[in-house]
Design an enzyme around this catalytic site. Sequence first.
Site, mmCIF file in Angstrom:
data_model
loop_
_atom_site.group_PDB
_atom_site.id
_atom_site.type_symbol
_atom_site.label_atom_id
_atom_site.label_comp_id
_atom_site.label_asym_id
_atom_site.label_seq_id
_atom_site.Cartn_x
_atom_site.Cartn_y
_atom_site.Cartn_z
ATOM 1 N N VAL A 114 0.900 -1.195 0.092
ATOM 2 C CA VAL A 114 0.036 0.111 0.056
ATOM 3 C C VAL A 114 0.985 1.293 0.041
ATOM 4 O O VAL A 114 1.782 1.379 1.118
ATOM 5 C CB VAL A 114 -0.914 0.120 1.336
ATOM 6 C CG1 VAL A 114 -1.820 1.294 1.000
ATOM 7 C CG2 VAL A 114 -1.757 -1.233 1.471
ATOM 8 N N LYS A 115 0.554 2.202 -1.032
ATOM 9 C CA LYS A 115 1.471 3.336 -1.191
ATOM 10 C C LYS A 115 0.750 4.488 -0.280
ATOM 11 O O LYS A 115 -0.731 4.712 -0.702
ATOM 12 C CB LYS A 115 1.732 3.912 -2.688
ATOM 13 C CG LYS A 115 2.577 2.947 -3.277
ATOM 14 C CD LYS A 115 2.767 3.570 -4.700
ATOM 15 C CE LYS A 115 3.656 5.103 -4.852
ATOM 16 N NZ LYS A 115 3.769 5.329 -6.207
ATOM 17 N N ILE A 116 1.376 5.127 0.508
ATOM 18 C CA ILE A 116 0.558 6.207 1.347
ATOM 19 C C ILE A 116 1.406 7.438 1.399
ATOM 20 O O ILE A 116 2.777 7.065 1.598
ATOM 21 C CB ILE A 116 0.386 5.711 2.726
ATOM 22 C CG1 ILE A 116 -0.552 4.426 2.788
ATOM 23 C CG2 ILE A 116 -0.215 6.775 3.664
ATOM 24 C CD1 ILE A 116 -0.918 3.970 4.450
#
Length: 220
Positions: free
Chosen positions: A83-85
């Site tokens: 997950v890219k945050i």
Amino acid sequence: MKIFLDTADYKKIAELSSTGLIDGVTINPSLLKIEQEPPIKIVREILKVLPDAEINLQVTEQDPKKVYEQAKHIANLADNMIVKIPCDKMYLPIIARLIQEDIPVNATLVFTLNQALELAKLGVNYISVFVGRLYDNNVDGLSVAESIQNMLDTYDFDSELLVASVRNAEHVEGSILFGADAITLPVEVFNALSESPLTRAGLERFKQDWEGGPHAQLLE
Ligand code: G3P
């Protein structure tokens, strides 16, 4: 050094997966905007061609609570989803919580060594430094990336540096020279890696010499 493709174009990803060089893919809202198909279809197609590679998909929600829920949703799509945050301060508690829950996180939009230190302490999987955008702002992007890599190595953090916002082959060579853990490449930069006019010229010369030579067959 891991090589990721920085694109949501699943047909290109399928084509380039045959090179055997692709360790993963990075996708953000801007890359999805270019494609004409629903994001979930794109992700499923990528998972089909790269079932074991690391598929980094960025959240699109803004509100921290919704970012958390969307991150869980992304992670549940497959075991190889990351997950890219964005590394904005308001998301740090969310990132910390996801890491505690063993959800792999790629912290994106990183521009400083101090941001990288915070993210490394949280234990994110990847710290994505945007070298091209640093150069756009008159900052030596590769130097910032190298400082982050040195910090990760010096303190023996588990996080890996991911060089992102790569615009050309020089950014790739610079990243190799300081020992970057990983890099994500637009398709055109990836395709240019194996190009050299001397290889092409050498190939032509071998062809001419063989065809003008005395032998009809190589092994008979
Ligand atoms: O990996 C991040 C990248 O997609 C952003 O690239 O060229 O828009 O700065 P760029």
